[in-house]
Each structure stands twice: as structure tokens, then as C-alpha cells.
Design a protein around this motif. Sequence first.
Motif, mmCIF file in Angstrom:
data_model
loop_
_atom_site.group_PDB
_atom_site.id
_atom_site.type_symbol
_atom_site.label_atom_id
_atom_site.label_comp_id
_atom_site.label_asym_id
_atom_site.label_seq_id
_atom_site.Cartn_x
_atom_site.Cartn_y
_atom_site.Cartn_z
ATOM 1 N N ARG A 135 12.799 6.595 -75.071
ATOM 2 C CA ARG A 135 12.342 7.926 -74.640
ATOM 3 C C ARG A 135 12.468 8.049 -73.116
ATOM 4 N NH1 ARG A 135 9.569 12.287 -76.476
ATOM 5 N NH2 ARG A 135 9.438 11.368 -78.549
ATOM 6 N N THR A 136 12.029 7.014 -72.413
ATOM 7 C CA THR A 136 12.143 7.032 -70.947
ATOM 8 C C THR A 136 13.611 7.170 -70.546
ATOM 9 O OG1 THR A 136 10.318 5.451 -70.984
ATOM 10 C CG2 THR A 136 11.385 5.828 -68.852
ATOM 11 N N LEU A 137 14.456 6.403 -71.235
ATOM 12 C CA LEU A 137 15.887 6.436 -70.894
ATOM 13 C C LEU A 137 16.502 7.812 -71.134
ATOM 14 C CD1 LEU A 137 17.707 3.206 -72.134
ATOM 15 C CD2 LEU A 137 17.313 3.984 -69.808
ATOM 16 N N VAL A 138 16.169 8.421 -72.300
ATOM 17 C CA VAL A 138 16.805 9.687 -72.667
ATOM 18 C C VAL A 138 16.222 10.859 -71.881
ATOM 19 C CG1 VAL A 138 17.110 11.335 -74.563
ATOM 20 C CG2 VAL A 138 17.477 8.888 -74.959
ATOM 21 N N GLU A 139 14.899 10.858 -71.719
ATOM 22 C CA GLU A 139 14.261 12.030 -71.105
ATOM 23 C C GLU A 139 14.281 11.991 -69.581
ATOM 24 O OE1 GLU A 139 11.146 13.776 -73.154
ATOM 25 O OE2 GLU A 139 12.617 13.721 -74.793
ATOM 26 N N HIS A 140 14.320 10.797 -69.014
ATOM 27 C CA HIS A 140 14.319 10.696 -67.539
ATOM 28 C C HIS A 140 15.426 9.758 -67.083
ATOM 29 C CE1 HIS A 140 10.499 12.763 -67.584
ATOM 30 N NE2 HIS A 140 10.128 11.940 -68.557
ATOM 31 N N PRO A 141 16.653 10.159 -67.396
ATOM 32 C CA PRO A 141 17.744 9.243 -67.052
ATOM 33 C C PRO A 141 17.988 9.195 -65.548
ATOM 34 C CG PRO A 141 18.630 11.304 -67.910
ATOM 35 C CD PRO A 141 17.130 11.428 -67.978
ATOM 36 N N ASP A 142 18.562 8.089 -65.115
ATOM 37 C CA ASP A 142 19.036 7.975 -63.737
ATOM 38 C C ASP A 142 20.214 8.933 -63.620
ATOM 39 O OD1 ASP A 142 20.442 7.278 -61.465
ATOM 40 O OD2 ASP A 142 20.121 5.124 -61.717
ATOM 41 N N PRO A 143 20.136 9.943 -62.759
ATOM 42 C CA PRO A 143 21.193 10.960 -62.718
ATOM 43 C C PRO A 143 22.570 10.387 -62.384
ATOM 44 C CG PRO A 143 19.540 11.329 -60.980
ATOM 45 C CD PRO A 143 19.053 10.181 -61.801
ATOM 46 N N ALA A 144 22.609 9.199 -61.780
ATOM 47 C CA ALA A 144 23.906 8.631 -61.387
ATOM 48 C C ALA A 144 24.527 7.787 -62.502
ATOM 49 C CB ALA A 144 23.736 7.794 -60.130
ATOM 50 N N VAL A 145 23.860 7.735 -63.648
ATOM 51 C CA VAL A 145 24.355 6.863 -64.721
ATOM 52 C C VAL A 145 24.579 7.680 -65.986
ATOM 53 C CG1 VAL A 145 23.776 4.875 -66.168
ATOM 54 C CG2 VAL A 145 23.083 4.902 -63.776
ATOM 55 N N PRO A 146 25.748 7.568 -66.629
ATOM 56 C CA PRO A 146 25.960 8.268 -67.909
ATOM 57 C C PRO A 146 25.047 7.650 -68.966
ATOM 58 C CG PRO A 146 27.982 7.163 -67.158
ATOM 59 C CD PRO A 146 26.904 6.774 -66.224
ATOM 60 N N VAL A 147 24.026 8.402 -69.345
ATOM 61 C CA VAL A 147 22.956 7.821 -70.154
ATOM 62 C C VAL A 147 23.444 7.353 -71.527
ATOM 63 C CG1 VAL A 147 22.121 10.052 -71.009
ATOM 64 C CG2 VAL A 147 20.565 8.098 -70.913
ATOM 65 N N ASP A 148 24.396 8.089 -72.135
ATOM 66 C CA ASP A 148 24.852 7.680 -73.468
ATOM 67 C C ASP A 148 25.533 6.319 -73.413
ATOM 68 O OD1 ASP A 148 23.827 10.053 -74.186
ATOM 69 O OD2 ASP A 148 25.648 10.868 -75.109
ATOM 70 N N ASP A 149 26.276 6.059 -72.354
ATOM 71 C CA ASP A 149 26.935 4.759 -72.227
ATOM 72 C C ASP A 149 25.913 3.643 -72.044
ATOM 73 O OD1 ASP A 149 30.059 5.249 -71.887
ATOM 74 O OD2 ASP A 149 28.951 6.911 -71.015
ATOM 75 N N LEU A 150 24.839 3.967 -71.348
ATOM 76 C CA LEU A 150 23.781 2.972 -71.175
ATOM 77 C C LEU A 150 23.099 2.716 -72.517
ATOM 78 C CD1 LEU A 150 22.291 1.164 -69.216
ATOM 79 C CD2 LEU A 150 20.768 3.057 -68.655
ATOM 80 N N LEU A 151 22.929 3.792 -73.315
ATOM 81 C CA LEU A 151 22.323 3.625 -74.646
ATOM 82 C C LEU A 151 23.213 2.748 -75.524
ATOM 83 C CD1 LEU A 151 21.052 7.283 -75.152
ATOM 84 C CD2 LEU A 151 19.609 5.234 -75.007
ATOM 85 N N VAL A 152 24.517 2.992 -75.459
ATOM 86 C CA VAL A 152 25.459 2.176 -76.241
ATOM 87 C C VAL A 152 25.279 0.714 -75.861
ATOM 88 C CG1 VAL A 152 27.904 1.622 -76.590
ATOM 89 C CG2 VAL A 152 27.167 4.019 -76.499
ATOM 90 N N ALA A 153 25.242 0.470 -74.549
ATOM 91 C CA ALA A 153 25.167 -0.924 -74.067
ATOM 92 C C ALA A 153 23.861 -1.585 -74.498
ATOM 93 C CB ALA A 153 25.310 -0.951 -72.554
ATOM 94 N N VAL A 154 22.736 -0.870 -74.398
ATOM 95 C CA VAL A 154 21.455 -1.498 -74.713
ATOM 96 C C VAL A 154 21.325 -1.723 -76.218
ATOM 97 C CG1 VAL A 154 20.031 0.598 -74.836
ATOM 98 C CG2 VAL A 154 19.000 -1.552 -74.134
ATOM 99 N N LEU A 155 21.894 -0.822 -77.022
ATOM 100 C CA LEU A 155 21.828 -1.021 -78.477
ATOM 101 C C LEU A 155 22.694 -2.207 -78.900
ATOM 102 C CD1 LEU A 155 21.756 2.653 -79.845
ATOM 103 C CD2 LEU A 155 19.844 1.079 -79.469
#
Lengths: 198, 392
Positions: A135-155
Motif C-alpha cells: 500500500r505504501t509503495l502503490v499509494e506513495h511512490p517515489d516519483p522518480a521510480v516507475p512503481v510498477d517495475d519496482l512492484l515486479v522486482a519485489v514480487l
Amino acid sequence: MNDTALGEVIEATTRQFVAEVYEEADAPNFGAWVRVEPDGAPPLFGLVSHVETGSYDSNRQAVALGLSPEERAQEMPMVDELLRTTVRVQMLACEGPGGDLRQTLPPQPPGIHDFVAPCTEAQVRRIGAPFDYLRTLVEHPDPAVPVDDLLVAVLRRTYAAHGGENGGREPLVQAGRALSRLLDDDHERLQSILRRVL
Amino acid sequence: MLDLRQLRDQLSDFESHQGDRENRREAQEERARTLLRACHEHWRQVQDAAKAAQPRRLVAEMREPPAATHPAPERPTPITVVATDGSQIYPDRHLEPPFFLLNISQVAFQYGTTEKAHLDATPSLHFREPLADRFGEPLDTIPAELVSALRDEQELRRLLEAATTARVSGRPLVALADGTLIRWMIRGMDNDALESTLIARYTQFLDGFREEGRALASYVSLPASTEIVNLLRFVGGDLAAAPPDLPTRAPDAPRLDGLLDRHVLALILGPGERSAVFGSASHIQAEYPTGTDIAFFYLRVPGPGGGELGRVEVPRWVADDAALLDRVHATVLHECRKGEGYPLALSEAHERAVVRASEREAFYRLMERRLRRAGLEPTGSRKRRSKQRPRV
């Protein structure tokens, strides 16, 4: 901690920190979990959301040299000394005073020069269901990071820490469900993320 | 604030002045070329005449025909190149207690190998400098020249140390210093005893290099020396001393004022070539120990627009040894090529030594905090701060 440390905190807030990676250490991957154990305080856990290599000195830029790696090492030996790798880490979990894991921001940032170490497989498994950190990642993403790619990596990381094909699927499904709710049933986006995990 | 509109007329004037200057420079160079040729052909006679006439200006001593040029030899590889540089925080009369700080860098590169580069800098805080007694003044009035002299001395000390520690048996080495090895700037402190002390302290390190026969050289970028021009002035009869009686005649005008050695040697040096070696006639060298007097040559560093001329100074034992001289020539040229016009090792040494404004501020803050914690209120800090950031 010192033995496994890959670097040290050089900038810190309660939301994120920047660590410089030791010259002899391997930089952690994008989407890797790392931990900081501040002196006398419970450990903090964060996700590497940005890896950067560049000049040590903000006044000096790396320039193209037109030399082979061997020629560079022989005739421009200072170049390697002048480069450094830093990682930006999003703070997502911390231990409570009782040792329980809380998937929320820590009460205090880590200290400057605190050691940063990669999380062990067991520690990664511990940061699991109910996946509140997503939730923190999706709702308050670091604006300089493509959040979906970070989600892919963490999953992918979660899947691997649970044994991949031998046990990784169940936690991945749980995380997928949590993500689906967070994405307001945006199936296309969820599919695009999950497709890239496996 | 700078009002550019008010500068318009002055810039027009500047433009025409520059035009005149260039025309004059061309005529000066033509005369210098003729005089250099005459000097080249009769160099021994000119040298004897200069010795006899003792002109008051510093006249370069010739060791070979002055218009000789030498192509660059190959730089040996592997080779060790060491360099140092220094920077300082000068004493500030607005600050109490008084102190100054030196930051001396040291770099060592093992070219042609994959051995790790050595780069570091060592700061030292000076507040009990024993020289202050000799100087006979409180430390806070110590002039910048003295701090610079002490810095130069530390640079040479660290260079000698690097030349010893980084040396690999059987591998050639070149030690590079920044600027001049001739301590002419020590003159003018109006204190003979202090000047002698400073020269003795400096030259003991020169002697250290000599004892080991090390290839020491210093590099002066955009040198403003006129020792060779003075030689030509002497030949052309522009100086008060009687000129040599040469069979070739050169025009009497224009005078060579404003012309520098590098302008003259730029007329004859091709890319990468070095000039003849000259001896420096600087008076301060009379106080140098025997065998450590300084010679120099000019080097055309290739670059855009024909490149530029640098002055390379070497002590006598290097100037007298053709192999060491070749090694210095080849190494400095190679360094300048890699450093885009300035020796790479020296520019890395500079980067390590420099104290940036933000670092100086951090140091002041640390010092103030430490003094305050110890119950010692530093004075003057407020004035320093207000000077840095003017308020509205």
C-alpha cells in the motif's frame, strides 16, 4: 553486521535513505530488501528503489575516454577511485520493541554511517502477508521510480525467497490479491505486473 | 552590480588597443626570431659576453644552442609517476584565535600496470608555528607569502616521501611538482634570517631527491618568465650591458617589452617538442646547495589552436643526465595529453588538495563548536559570516 554490510547510510529521512556501496561490495539489485540496524534501536527494512553509479565529486563528471578497460586501468588509474555507487532505499518496515515486524515507516530515520546489509532469505520471507507495505509503495511512490517495475522486482524477490516453484506461488497469489485491491481492480495493470514476475 | 551599458565605449577602446598590440607583437616576434638565430649560431660567444657583461636582468644561461629542438621520446612503460599539490586556509585577522591550515595531497600512479592508484591528502592545522618566533610577529599577522612558502615546502616533502614509498625496484619513476622549483617568491619578506631558513628547509628536500638520483620536475602552466627574452634583449643591445659583437645584424626595433619566453619558443617548437635546456640565473639559487640549481626547458603541449607552451623545471642532476631528461620530457608530454593540456597526475593532486568553500565553512563550524564546547568563545566569527552573506 559489519561482515555482511554492503555500505553505509549517507543521507536519511524516515521515508527513505541513501547508502554508499563499499568499493569491494556488490551493489544490491533494484527491488532487493536491505536492513539497517541502528545503534541500540530495532532494525529497519527497506527496498532498493534506485541504484546509481557516478562521480564521487559533484564538480567532476565522468567523460568518454575511448580506451579499452585494460588501457583505462593502466593509464587512467584514478578513474575507478573517483566512481561510486549509491542506492536509494524506501523505508517500508521496522521491528517493534518486542521484535514484532511492522510494515510501516520507522519512528526514527537510521543514523548517518549506519551499516546497510542485504536481508537474508528468512528476513525477506518475514516481510510477507498481509503485504501492507505494498500500500505504501502503490499509494506513495517515489516519483522518480516507475512503481510498477519496482512492484515486479519485489514480487520476484518474494517468490524466490519462498523457494520459487517449490513454495513461492502461494505467497505470490496472496500478494497479487492485495495488489488487486490496491489497484482498484485495474486488471490490465495487475496483469502487466504479474506477467513480468514469472 | 555591473552596468554593461556604461562599458560600451571602453570596450571599443579596448578593441583597438588589442589590434595595435597584435601588430606590435608580430613585429616583436620577427625581431626575436632574428636575434634567436644569431644567438643560436654564436651561442658560446654570447654566453661568454653575458658572463662578462653581467646584465642586471635575469638572463637565461645556455647549455646548448638555444634554438635547438628535441622530439619527444617514447615514455617508458611501466612507470611510476608521483605528484603532490597543496592548498591552504590563510590566517584571518578577523578571527581569534589565529591559525592557518595546510592541506597537502599525494598521488602515485603505476602506469602500464593494473596496480591500484594512490590518492590522498593530509590536512595540518598550524597554530604554534615555531617560525612565528623567528618572524618576530604574532601569528595572526603572518603574511600569505610565508604560509605559501611553508605549503610549498610541505608539498616537496610529501613528494619526496611519495617518490620513496611508491617506488618499485627496476621501474623508472618521475616525481612532478606544481609550479616553480625556484623559490624567488621567498625574497621580499624583508627578513634575511627567515628567508635563509625557508630556503634551507626547502632545499634539504631537493637534496634528498639528488642523493637518490630521482627524476624530479615541476610544471609551470602559462609561464610568464622572460629569461630567454632577456637573453635576446642582451644580444640586441636593449639592455644597459654592452651587447656581444656578432657578425649578423638584427634590426634595432621594436623593443621586446611584453614578450615572454613562451612567445619566442612558440616560434620554433613543433607539437610535443621540447626546447634546449637553459640554466636559470635567478639570484635566489646562489643559496641552493651545490648541484641543486634549477634548469628549465619549454614544451609544446599539443592541443586546440596549436596547443600551449609549458615550462618544465628540472634540477641540475636531471638536466645533466640525457636519459632522465628524456624520461621527464616524455612523461610530462604524456601526462599533458591525458590531462587535456595539463599533467594528469598534477591535476588529480590538485583535486585532492583543494579545500572547497563548503569544506572551509564546515571546518570553521567544527572549530567554533569545539571551542564553544570547551568554554572558549571564538571571536570574530560573526563578522566573517556577515561578510559571506550580505543581508537586505
